[in-house]
Motif scaffolding. Structure first.
Motif, PDB file in Angstrom:
ATOM      1  N   LYS A  98       0.850  -1.199   0.000  1.00  0.00           N
ATOM      2  CA  LYS A  98       0.000   0.000   0.000  1.00  0.00           C
ATOM      3  C   LYS A  98       0.881   1.243   0.000  1.00  0.00           C
ATOM      4  N   PRO A  99       0.367   2.305  -0.605  1.00  0.00           N
ATOM      5  CA  PRO A  99       1.138   3.545  -0.575  1.00  0.00           C
ATOM      6  C   PRO A  99       1.252   4.068   0.852  1.00  0.00           C
ATOM      7  N   LEU A 100       2.420   4.555   1.171  1.00  0.00           N
ATOM      8  CA  LEU A 100       2.629   5.124   2.494  1.00  0.00           C
ATOM      9  C   LEU A 100       2.399   6.627   2.419  1.00  0.00           C
ATOM     10  N   PRO A 101       2.050   7.290   3.487  1.00  0.00           N
ATOM     11  CA  PRO A 101       1.868   6.723   4.825  1.00  0.00           C
ATOM     12  C   PRO A 101       0.543   5.975   4.969  1.00  0.00           C
ATOM     13  N   LEU A 102       0.550   5.075   5.909  1.00  0.00           N
ATOM     14  CA  LEU A 102      -0.621   4.297   6.245  1.00  0.00           C
ATOM     15  C   LEU A 102      -1.105   4.785   7.609  1.00  0.00           C
ATOM     16  N   LEU A 131       0.812   5.271  12.781  1.00  0.00           N
ATOM     17  CA  LEU A 131       1.120   6.010  11.564  1.00  0.00           C
ATOM     18  C   LEU A 131       2.401   5.418  10.999  1.00  0.00           C
ATOM     19  N   LEU A 132       2.282   4.725   9.860  1.00  0.00           N
ATOM     20  CA  LEU A 132       3.426   4.006   9.304  1.00  0.00           C
ATOM     21  C   LEU A 132       3.967   4.710   8.064  1.00  0.00           C
ATOM     22  N   GLY A 133       5.282   4.765   7.978  1.00  0.00           N
ATOM     23  CA  GLY A 133       5.900   5.304   6.770  1.00  0.00           C
ATOM     24  C   GLY A 133       6.196   6.787   6.819  1.00  0.00           C
ATOM     25  N   VAL A 134       6.186   7.364   8.004  1.00  0.00           N
ATOM     26  CA  VAL A 134       6.507   8.782   8.122  1.00  0.00           C
ATOM     27  C   VAL A 134       7.722   8.955   9.032  1.00  0.00           C
ATOM     28  N   GLY A 284       2.476   6.615  24.072  1.00  0.00           N
ATOM     29  CA  GLY A 284       2.999   6.123  22.807  1.00  0.00           C
ATOM     30  C   GLY A 284       4.360   6.694  22.498  1.00  0.00           C
ATOM     31  N   GLY A 285       4.738   6.559  21.250  1.00  0.00           N
ATOM     32  CA  GLY A 285       6.046   7.044  20.852  1.00  0.00           C
ATOM     33  C   GLY A 285       6.406   6.541  19.470  1.00  0.00           C
ATOM     34  N   ARG A 286       7.633   6.800  19.106  1.00  0.00           N
ATOM     35  CA  ARG A 286       8.124   6.419  17.781  1.00  0.00           C
ATOM     36  C   ARG A 286       8.826   5.075  17.858  1.00  0.00           C
ATOM     37  N   TYR A 287       8.578   4.228  16.856  1.00  0.00           N
ATOM     38  CA  TYR A 287       9.162   2.879  16.872  1.00  0.00           C
ATOM     39  C   TYR A 287       9.683   2.509  15.487  1.00  0.00           C
ATOM     40  N   GLY A 301       7.618   4.160  12.128  1.00  0.00           N
ATOM     41  CA  GLY A 301       6.270   4.165  12.672  1.00  0.00           C
ATOM     42  C   GLY A 301       6.187   5.009  13.923  1.00  0.00           C
ATOM     43  N   THR A 302       5.009   5.560  14.156  1.00  0.00           N
ATOM     44  CA  THR A 302       4.777   6.289  15.396  1.00  0.00           C
ATOM     45  C   THR A 302       3.309   6.142  15.742  1.00  0.00           C
ATOM     46  N   GLY A 303       2.979   6.128  17.021  1.00  0.00           N
ATOM     47  CA  GLY A 303       1.591   5.898  17.392  1.00  0.00           C
ATOM     48  C   GLY A 303       1.413   5.871  18.890  1.00  0.00           C
TER      49      GLY A 303
END
Length: 414
Positions: A98-102, A131-134, A284-287, A301-303
Motif C-alpha cells: 500500500k502507498p505510504l503513509p498508512l 502512523l506508518l511510513g513517516v 505512545g512514541g516512535r518505533y 512508525g509512530t503511534g
RNA sequence: GUGGCUGUAGCUCAGUUGGUUAGAGCGCCUGGUUGUGGUCCAGGAGGCCGGGGGUUCGAGACCCCUCAGCCACCCCA
C-alpha cells in the motif's frame, strides 16, 4: 453464586458500562476520521512469536503477563497483550504494497495476566493508532495532536497532563545506554532490588523508579539530553515546535523512557492524578525499528494506545438511550391494533416500547420504568373513535389524538 | 510474582466481649385503584452470613486454607 462469577480480572460490561465504552470508541472513531485514519481489526490471538519479537524476550509482558496456550496442532498462540504487534504483523502480511503513509486505528479487548487495581484488569480494552511510513517529526506531532484532540472531545483534557521526552536516534540511544550502565554499575549496591534487576534487563527504565534512593543516585547520572546528536536534537526541537504551533501544551519529563530497542526519538504519555497509581491514560512514541524487527521492510512508525476502562472512569455520564413512546393497549382488540401501530411508529423513526402483558396500571408502571416520554393509550373507547389517548409522562396531561395524526403529535417528543 | 485491607438479601450496609427463629434502607412483587405511572399506605418474596476445614456445649463473629474484590509494589493503558 461464587462458581458463577466471571474469571478473575474480567468484567461484564453491563448496558450502562457499555454505554460509556461506546461513547469513547465512537468519539475516537469520529475524530480519527478527521485525521484520515481508518479502522483495522486484527485477531485477538496471534502466534506467540509475534509478541515475542515485538515486545522482547525478556519484557515483563512476555515473561509473566501473557496468556499463552497451544492449539490442537501444538502451535503456540497468545492472547494479544497490546495492539501494535498485531497491526505490525498485518502490515507485513498484507499491507506492505500500500502507498505510504498508512494511517490505522484499532480498538478492542487486550489480555494481560496481572493483579488487578483500579483501572487495570486482565481483560481490558484499548484503542490506538499507528502512523506508518513517516520518518519526519511532523508525524509525531500529528499523532500527539490527535490524541490531545480526542481527550478534549471526551471532556478529560483538564484532568490530564502531556509529558514528552526523546530517546534520540538508535545510535545515540545505544551509546547512551552503555554510558548509563557504566555509571550505575558503580552504584549498584545503592540501588533498590528492582532497579538492580532493571540494570541488567532494561537500564533506561531505572529513570521511572519510585524509589527515593534510586532517584538520589540518578541525580548525578549522565543525562541523555547531553548525548543527543545534532540530528536527534533537531528532531526533538521540531516536535516541540510543532506541538506549540498546534496549540498542544506539554511538559518535559526526562525520566520518561521506553525500554525496547526499536523505540527511538519521541516518547510521550498523557497522565492523570485521578486514577491512583495507574496514571497513564494514553501513551505512545516512535518505533522506527519495529516493522523490521518483525521481518518486514524497514518502515518508520509512530503511534499510541489508550485504555478504555481508565478513560471510562474519568468521563462524565454519557447521554442515555432515546426515551421511547410507550404504546399501551387495553384488551385483545386493542392489542391487535397496537401491533400495527407500533410498527408504523417505529418505521417513522420513533423508539417505541410495547409492554408484553398487564393491565393499564401495570403497563403505565412499565412505561414509567422504561423512561417513556409519552404513553399512547388504546382502549375500547379510543378504538371506536379511531383515536388514542396520548399521556405526557412528565406532566400527566392527556389529549385525544386521531390515529392518523399520531406521528404529527408525537413529533414534539423527538 | 510480593505486601496490606475486605467478603452478611439484587444494591448500600448494621449485627454488642462467641449465645435462641440474622436485621434496616433502597430495589423487586402483590394489594389499596374492574381504564391511569411517579407520591403515599399495607403486605410479601428474597440470605447454608463467599467456599471448605478447625476450636467450642454453641461460630456471621475466633483460627487455618481457598476463592473473589479493593489498595500499593512490579509492570503498564
Amino acid at each position: 453464586m461464587s462458581d458463577l462469577q466471571p474469571p478473575r480480572g474480567t468484567h461484564d460490561l453491563l448496558p450502562e458500562d457499555q454505554r460509556r465504552h461506546r461513547h469513547i470508541t465512537e468519539t475516537v472513531l469520529r475524530i480519527a476520521g478527521l485525521y484520515g485514519y481508518e479502522e483495522i481489526s486484527t485477531p485477538i490471538f496471534e502466534a506467540t512469536d509475534v509478541f515475542r519479537r515485538t515486545l522482547g524476550e525478556t519484557s515483563d509482558i512476555v515473561t509473566k503477563e501473557m496468556y499463552v496456550f497451544e492449539d490442537k496442532k501444538g502451535r503456540s498462540l497468545a492472547l494479544r497483550p497490546e495492539g501494535t504487534a498485531g497491526v505490525a504483523r498485518a502490515f507485513v502480511s498484507h499491507l506492505r504494497s500500500k502507498p505510504l503513509p498508512l494511517k490505522l486505528f484499532y480498538q478492542g479487548p487486550m489480555f494481560r495476566y496481572e493483579r488487578m487495581q483500579k483501572g487495570r484488569q486482565r481483560q481490558f480494552h484499548q484503542f490506538g493508532i499507528e502512523l506508518l511510513g513517516v520518518p519526519e517529526p511532523l508525524g509525531d506531532v500529528e499523532v500527539i495532536t490527535m490524541a490531545a484532540h480526542i481527550l478534549e472531545a471526551l471532556g478529560v483534557a483538564d484532568k490530564v497532563t502531556l509529558e514528552i521526552n526523546t530517546l534520540g536516534d538508535p545510535d545515540t540511544r545505544q551509546a547512551y545506554r552503555d554510558i548509563l550502565v557504566a555509571f550505575l554499575k558503580g552504584h549498584r549496591d545503592g540501588l533498590s532490588k528492582d532497579s538492580q534487576d532493571r540494570l541488567d534487563r532494561n537500564p533506561l527504565r531505572i529513570f521511572d523508579s519510585k524509589d527515593a534512593g534510586d532517584q538520589e543516585i540518578l541525580k548525578d547520572a549522565p543525562k541523555l539530553t547531553g548525548h543527543l546528536t545534532p540530528a536527534s536534537q533537531d528532531f526533538f526541537d521540531t516536535v516541540k515546535g510543532g506541538l506549540l504551533a498546534a496549540g498542544v501544551n506539554y511538559t518535559l519529563n526526562p525520566g520518561l523512557v521506553r525500554g525496547l530497542d526499536y523505540y527511538c526519538h519521541t516518547a510521550f504519555e498523557f497522565t492523570t492524578e485521578t486514577l491512583g497509581a495507574q496514571g497513564a491514560v494514553l501513551a505512545g512514541g516512535r518505533y522506527d525499528g519495529l516493522i523490521e524487527a518483525m521481518g518486514g521492510p524497514s518502515t518508520p512508525g509512530t503511534g499510541w494506545a489508550a485504555g478504555v476502562e481508565r478513560l471510562a472512569l474519568m468521563i462524565a455520564e454519557p447521554p442515555g438511550p432515546a426515551r421511547p413512546v410507550a404504546v399501551v393497549p387495553i384488551g385483545e382488540a386493542a392489542e391487535a391494533e397496537a401491533l400495527s401501530l407500533v410498527q408504523r411508529l417505529r418505521q417513522a423513526g420513533f423508539p417505541v416500547d410495547l409492554g408484553f402483558a398487564g393491565n393499564l396500571k401495570k403497563r403505565l408502571d412499565k412505561a414509567n420504568k422504561a423512561n417513556a416520554v409519552a404513553a399512547v393509550i388504546l382502549g375500547q373507547d379510543e378504538l371506536e373513535k379511531q383515536a388514542a389517548t396520548v399521556r405526557d409522562m412528565e406532566t400527566g396531561e392527556q389529549t385525544e389524538i386521531k390515529l392518523s395524526a399520531l406521528e404529527d403529535h408525537l413529533a414534539r417528543y423527538r
